[in-house]
Scaffold this motif. Sequence first.
Motif, PDB file in Angstrom:
ATOM      1  N   THR A  84     -23.797   2.907  15.725  1.00 18.15           N
ATOM      2  CA  THR A  84     -23.542   1.582  15.164  1.00 18.15           C
ATOM      3  C   THR A  84     -22.036   1.350  15.193  1.00 18.15           C
ATOM      4  O   THR A  84     -21.276   2.145  14.656  1.00 18.15           O
ATOM      5  N   LEU A  85     -21.621   0.266  15.845  1.00 16.79           N
ATOM      6  CA  LEU A  85     -20.206  -0.036  16.010  1.00 16.79           C
ATOM      7  C   LEU A  85     -19.874  -1.391  15.401  1.00 16.79           C
ATOM      8  O   LEU A  85     -20.590  -2.373  15.630  1.00 16.79           O
ATOM      9  N   LEU A  86     -18.812  -1.430  14.618  1.00 20.22           N
ATOM     10  CA  LEU A  86     -18.291  -2.696  14.121  1.00 20.22           C
ATOM     11  C   LEU A  86     -17.292  -3.195  15.162  1.00 20.22           C
ATOM     12  O   LEU A  86     -16.253  -2.588  15.386  1.00 20.22           O
ATOM     13  N   MET A  87     -17.632  -4.305  15.819  1.00 24.24           N
ATOM     14  CA  MET A  87     -16.806  -4.855  16.885  1.00 24.24           C
ATOM     15  C   MET A  87     -16.124  -6.139  16.417  1.00 24.24           C
ATOM     16  O   MET A  87     -16.766  -7.018  15.835  1.00 24.24           O
ATOM     17  N   SER A  88     -14.812  -6.250  16.696  1.00 23.25           N
ATOM     18  CA  SER A  88     -14.040  -7.429  16.315  1.00 23.25           C
ATOM     19  C   SER A  88     -13.149  -7.856  17.478  1.00 23.25           C
ATOM     20  O   SER A  88     -12.755  -7.027  18.298  1.00 23.25           O
ATOM     21  N   PRO A  89     -12.804  -9.140  17.536  1.00 23.64           N
ATOM     22  CA  PRO A  89     -11.889  -9.598  18.593  1.00 23.64           C
ATOM     23  C   PRO A  89     -10.554  -8.874  18.488  1.00 23.64           C
ATOM     24  O   PRO A  89     -10.036  -8.648  17.391  1.00 23.64           O
ATOM     25  N   SER A  90     -10.003  -8.500  19.625  1.00 21.38           N
ATOM     26  CA  SER A  90      -8.718  -7.814  19.644  1.00 21.38           C
ATOM     27  C   SER A  90      -7.596  -8.753  19.230  1.00 21.38           C
ATOM     28  O   SER A  90      -7.615  -9.950  19.546  1.00 21.38           O
ATOM     29  N   ALA A  91      -6.613  -8.214  18.520  1.00 21.88           N
ATOM     30  CA  ALA A  91      -5.449  -9.012  18.122  1.00 21.88           C
ATOM     31  C   ALA A  91      -4.567  -9.329  19.326  1.00 21.88           C
ATOM     32  O   ALA A  91      -3.722 -10.226  19.270  1.00 21.88           O
ATOM     33  N   HIS A  92      -4.755  -8.611  20.419  1.00 21.85           N
ATOM     34  CA  HIS A  92      -3.905  -8.769  21.603  1.00 21.85           C
ATOM     35  C   HIS A  92      -4.504  -9.688  22.663  1.00 21.85           C
ATOM     36  O   HIS A  92      -3.784 -10.197  23.510  1.00 21.85           O
ATOM     37  N   SER A  93      -5.831  -9.886  22.611  1.00 22.29           N
ATOM     38  CA  SER A  93      -6.479 -10.736  23.604  1.00 22.29           C
ATOM     39  C   SER A  93      -7.782 -11.289  23.044  1.00 22.29           C
ATOM     40  O   SER A  93      -8.618 -10.529  22.540  1.00 22.29           O
ATOM     41  N   SER A  94      -7.964 -12.586  23.137  1.00 26.50           N
ATOM     42  CA  SER A  94      -9.174 -13.217  22.623  1.00 26.50           C
ATOM     43  C   SER A  94     -10.400 -12.878  23.458  1.00 26.50           C
ATOM     44  O   SER A  94     -11.533 -13.100  23.033  1.00 26.50           O
ATOM     45  N   ASN A  95     -10.169 -12.342  24.664  1.00 21.39           N
ATOM     46  CA  ASN A  95     -11.286 -12.005  25.550  1.00 21.39           C
ATOM     47  C   ASN A  95     -11.715 -10.547  25.443  1.00 21.39           C
ATOM     48  O   ASN A  95     -12.625 -10.124  26.151  1.00 21.39           O
ATOM     49  N   VAL A  96     -11.058  -9.801  24.588  1.00 19.92           N
ATOM     50  CA  VAL A  96     -11.362  -8.374  24.434  1.00 19.92           C
ATOM     51  C   VAL A  96     -11.861  -8.097  23.025  1.00 19.92           C
ATOM     52  O   VAL A  96     -11.312  -8.609  22.043  1.00 19.92           O
ATOM     53  N   TRP A  97     -12.917  -7.296  22.927  1.00 19.41           N
ATOM     54  CA  TRP A  97     -13.439  -6.867  21.638  1.00 19.41           C
ATOM     55  C   TRP A  97     -13.119  -5.390  21.446  1.00 19.41           C
ATOM     56  O   TRP A  97     -13.179  -4.600  22.394  1.00 19.41           O
ATOM     57  N   GLN A  98     -12.780  -5.014  20.221  1.00 21.56           N
ATOM     58  CA  GLN A  98     -12.470  -3.622  19.911  1.00 21.56           C
ATOM     59  C   GLN A  98     -13.457  -3.053  18.888  1.00 21.56           C
ATOM     60  O   GLN A  98     -13.872  -3.756  17.953  1.00 21.56           O
ATOM     61  N   ALA A  99     -13.801  -1.795  19.072  1.00 16.84           N
ATOM     62  CA  ALA A  99     -14.582  -1.086  18.065  1.00 16.84           C
ATOM     63  C   ALA A  99     -13.642  -0.703  16.928  1.00 16.84           C
ATOM     64  O   ALA A  99     -12.591  -0.108  17.169  1.00 16.84           O
ATOM     65  N   ARG A 100     -14.005  -1.058  15.710  1.00 16.58           N
ATOM     66  CA  ARG A 100     -13.154  -0.757  14.559  1.00 16.58           C
ATOM     67  C   ARG A 100     -13.716   0.384  13.711  1.00 16.58           C
ATOM     68  O   ARG A 100     -12.967   1.185  13.166  1.00 16.58           O
ATOM     69  N   LYS A 101     -15.022   0.415  13.600  1.00 17.10           N
ATOM     70  CA  LYS A 101     -15.671   1.489  12.849  1.00 17.10           C
ATOM     71  C   LYS A 101     -16.886   1.960  13.630  1.00 17.10           C
ATOM     72  O   LYS A 101     -17.469   1.208  14.405  1.00 17.10           O
ATOM     73  N   ILE A 102     -17.257   3.213  13.408  1.00 22.45           N
ATOM     74  CA  ILE A 102     -18.393   3.772  14.122  1.00 22.45           C
ATOM     75  C   ILE A 102     -19.201   4.661  13.186  1.00 22.45           C
ATOM     76  O   ILE A 102     -18.644   5.360  12.340  1.00 22.45           O
ATOM     77  N   ASP A 103     -20.504   4.578  13.334  1.00 23.73           N
ATOM     78  CA  ASP A 103     -21.429   5.398  12.563  1.00 23.73           C
ATOM     79  C   ASP A 103     -22.399   6.019  13.562  1.00 23.73           C
ATOM     80  O   ASP A 103     -23.049   5.296  14.327  1.00 23.73           O
ATOM     81  N   VAL A 104     -22.457   7.334  13.617  1.00 21.91           N
ATOM     82  CA  VAL A 104     -23.333   8.024  14.573  1.00 21.91           C
ATOM     83  C   VAL A 104     -24.332   8.885  13.811  1.00 21.91           C
ATOM     84  O   VAL A 104     -23.933   9.788  13.073  1.00 21.91           O
ATOM     85  N   LEU A 105     -25.592   8.593  13.979  1.00 18.71           N
ATOM     86  CA  LEU A 105     -26.649   9.358  13.318  1.00 18.71           C
ATOM     87  C   LEU A 105     -27.372  10.232  14.339  1.00 18.71           C
ATOM     88  O   LEU A 105     -27.672   9.775  15.448  1.00 18.71           O
ATOM     89  N   GLY A 106     -27.645  11.464  13.979  1.00 20.09           N
ATOM     90  CA  GLY A 106     -28.338  12.389  14.871  1.00 20.09           C
ATOM     91  C   GLY A 106     -29.781  12.564  14.490  1.00 20.09           C
ATOM     92  O   GLY A 106     -30.220  12.187  13.403  1.00 20.09           O
ATOM     93  N   ARG A 107     -30.578  13.089  15.429  1.00 14.30           N
ATOM     94  CA  ARG A 107     -31.992  13.379  15.217  1.00 14.30           C
ATOM     95  C   ARG A 107     -32.742  12.131  14.750  1.00 14.30           C
ATOM     96  O   ARG A 107     -33.438  12.150  13.732  1.00 14.30           O
ATOM     97  N   VAL A 108     -32.593  11.051  15.500  1.00 20.52           N
ATOM     98  CA  VAL A 108     -33.183   9.763  15.118  1.00 20.52           C
ATOM     99  C   VAL A 108     -34.541   9.612  15.786  1.00 20.52           C
ATOM    100  O   VAL A 108     -34.643   9.391  16.998  1.00 20.52           O
ATOM    101  N   LYS A 109     -35.598   9.696  14.990  1.00 17.92           N
ATOM    102  CA  LYS A 109     -36.956   9.646  15.519  1.00 17.92           C
ATOM    103  C   LYS A 109     -37.272   8.315  16.180  1.00 17.92           C
ATOM    104  O   LYS A 109     -37.996   8.247  17.168  1.00 17.92           O
ATOM    105  N   GLU A 110     -36.740   7.211  15.637  1.00 13.16           N
ATOM    106  CA  GLU A 110     -37.040   5.894  16.197  1.00 13.16           C
ATOM    107  C   GLU A 110     -36.483   5.751  17.604  1.00 13.16           C
ATOM    108  O   GLU A 110     -36.995   4.960  18.407  1.00 13.16           O
ATOM    109  N   CYS A 111     -35.436   6.505  17.930  1.00 11.69           N
ATOM    110  CA  CYS A 111     -34.881   6.449  19.283  1.00 11.69           C
ATOM    111  C   CYS A 111     -35.679   7.305  20.258  1.00 11.69           C
ATOM    112  O   CYS A 111     -35.676   7.049  21.461  1.00 11.69           O
ATOM    113  N   LYS A 112     -36.339   8.303  19.732  1.00 10.27           N
ATOM    114  CA  LYS A 112     -37.171   9.159  20.591  1.00 10.27           C
ATOM    115  C   LYS A 112     -38.448   8.444  20.993  1.00 10.27           C
ATOM    116  O   LYS A 112     -38.959   8.629  22.081  1.00 10.27           O
ATOM    117  N   GLY A 113     -38.921   7.575  20.086  1.00  4.10           N
ATOM    118  CA  GLY A 113     -40.096   6.796  20.389  1.00  4.10           C
ATOM    119  C   GLY A 113     -41.386   7.574  20.272  1.00  4.10           C
ATOM    120  O   GLY A 113     -41.435   8.700  19.814  1.00  4.10           O
TER     121      GLY A 113
END
Length: 217
Positions: A188-217
């Motif tokens: 899960t990434l929090l994406m925001s417009p870059s302060a340097h370019s309106s056409n670029v988005w930057q990841a500001r925060k990240i949350d990584v969960l392991g062993r996710v059953k819903e992704c295994k299907g």
Amino acid sequence: MARHTPAIAAALTVSAALLLTACGGSSNDASKDKIKGADEGTKSPSASASAATGDGRPDVSTPKDLTLDFNFDKPTDPKHAAALADAENYIRALDHGIAKQDANDHSYQFYSTGGAAKYAKAQIQAWTKGGWVTTGKDQYFDADVSPLENKSVLVSFCRNQSEFYSKEIKTGKIKYTKESLDSYQKFTLLMSPSAHSSNVWQARKIDVLGRVKECKG
């Protein structure tokens, strides 16, 4: 990323305020950079994006023996599509930095800031310290983009790293692993417009969960 030796996994868990999960290993305190205030919204299809050009964008190419497969449907909202494309570029930039063995690589710094930049730097430092690079096929799918009140968006997607491996630089030896629940993560990434370019988005925060059953299907 994943497929670390125990020493590398241990190095990742000491990164400040990040939730790092690799092959079943969990991190410590993630409260400061844990993403909050997300609008659950409805699921949006997402985008399969290649490395972009223009806007001073850096090279995010990866070695020929590494395939990054982003199986995303493109969102109908142009801003959401751009945010998802640059979330993909952030992942590419991280692997680019690992390939270069450079924890200060410009690529990930271009596509991230704050906690997401710390995460990328910690990952690259750990792989570099261990003398490993990435190889194989890394698969990302089931992306979702949700708007937030402050012009940011929340991008999430699943990952299957069952064919994604570590390769020792000195010997070229590949550490193969078998598919299991450890192979599946959710980003899960929090994406925001870059302060340097309106056409670029930057990841500001990240949350990584392991062993996710819903992704295994």
